[in-house]
Design a protein around this motif. Sequence first.
Motif, PDB file in Angstrom:
ATOM      1  N   GLU A 269      -3.786  -2.168   7.380  1.00 45.25           N
ATOM      2  CA  GLU A 269      -4.064  -1.627   6.105  1.00 45.25           C
ATOM      3  C   GLU A 269      -4.255  -0.368   5.680  1.00 45.25           C
TER       4      GLU A 269
ATOM      5  N   ASP B 210      -7.042  -6.730  -3.230  1.00 44.34           N
ATOM      6  CA  ASP B 210      -6.142  -6.157  -2.440  1.00 44.34           C
ATOM      7  C   ASP B 210      -5.554  -4.891  -3.350  1.00 44.34           C
TER       8      ASP B 210
ATOM      9  N   TYR C 204       0.873  -1.126  -0.019  1.00 48.25           N
ATOM     10  CA  TYR C 204      -0.108   0.039  -0.123  1.00 48.25           C
ATOM     11  C   TYR C 204       0.926   1.225   0.109  1.00 48.25           C
TER      12      TYR C 204
END
Length: 372
Positions: free
Chosen positions: A264, A235, A164
Amino acid sequence: MKIAQVSPLWESVPPKLYGGTERIVSYLTEELVRRGHDVTLFASGDSVTAARLRKVCPEALRLKKGPVNRDAPFVLMMEQVFGAEAAQFDIIHSHVDFMGFPMSRRCQTPVLTTLHGRLDLPEIGPVFDEYLDLPVVSISNAQRAPLPQANWIGTVYHGLPDLYTFHPGPGSYLAFLGRISPEKRPDHAIEVAKRVGMPLRIAAKVDPVDRDYFEAEIERLLEHPLIEYVGEITDAEKCDFLGDAAAVVCPYDWPEPFGIVLIEALACGTPVLAYRRGSIPELIEDGVTGVICDNLSEMVRAVERVPSIDRWRCRQSFETRFAVQRMAEDYLALYERLTAAVPLRPYAPAHARNHHVWTPDARVFVPETDAA
């Protein structure tokens, strides 16, 4: 080190969409391979890994249609990993919770079990009273509270690879990611959005067990103009979904063992608004990486505090506390402890001490510390 990773079979490794435990198994497995360890992954046949894949069933069990016996592949896997093939490994790392206990107790290879689920249900306590000899790992300190008698040898927080990217912008909506279920309280997330007049985007799956709840309690709430339901996402889609949000809303009403969604969000630089349940106070620094609330009214007021939270601090928290490298190092330290341990005393299971089913070389591991 020759390591077996034993995954649940409900989802592939990594899961195609939602699947917390299988996702962590994947991240850990790939990092161990990257570090040069010889890893065998016991998982569904549609899993993708750089490790040696031991295909237990052709595909993730959740994908099976029509009549199917979901217990049969699991029983076969238990026999393979803890029985016929156990001698091939230096350590077996089980992620199937206490379901592997009967076989792992009788396994000659050291077995470490990470407990991924909630442990406060009344049926679980007697299981751990019986298996006091087996070494287990918690994914948060809060998870341990219902079972102080268990043979805890460490707490290892989940870790993520750098999937990320940091999103410095302030974000334009609230986000809810996960499952539509009563304990996740999506109705509270919707109510927060309505009270503050801010859009809420919901990316979540509905399991068959929660279908009635979704249709009776949630579906009608999605008709509000501020609410957008986008269903399950991958994802790759998570990065912008979380990163473009002003905050991620986690009004969980259960003792959350570890919320992967929270870290996340931090990886994207997005603050988290969450109830004070289970592991939440361990993961979120109140006023620094999010706001911890005690009820719905507090969460509504907490939205006003979101602009004051430094998104870069959120990202830094992820990098220092929740990266996959740290998780792998913590587990490797536990593997080394277990493989170096010597038998301390014979252990007889409580129900069989008069039946001589235990062996003289059975192991009892004594924890050295509370955290790895």
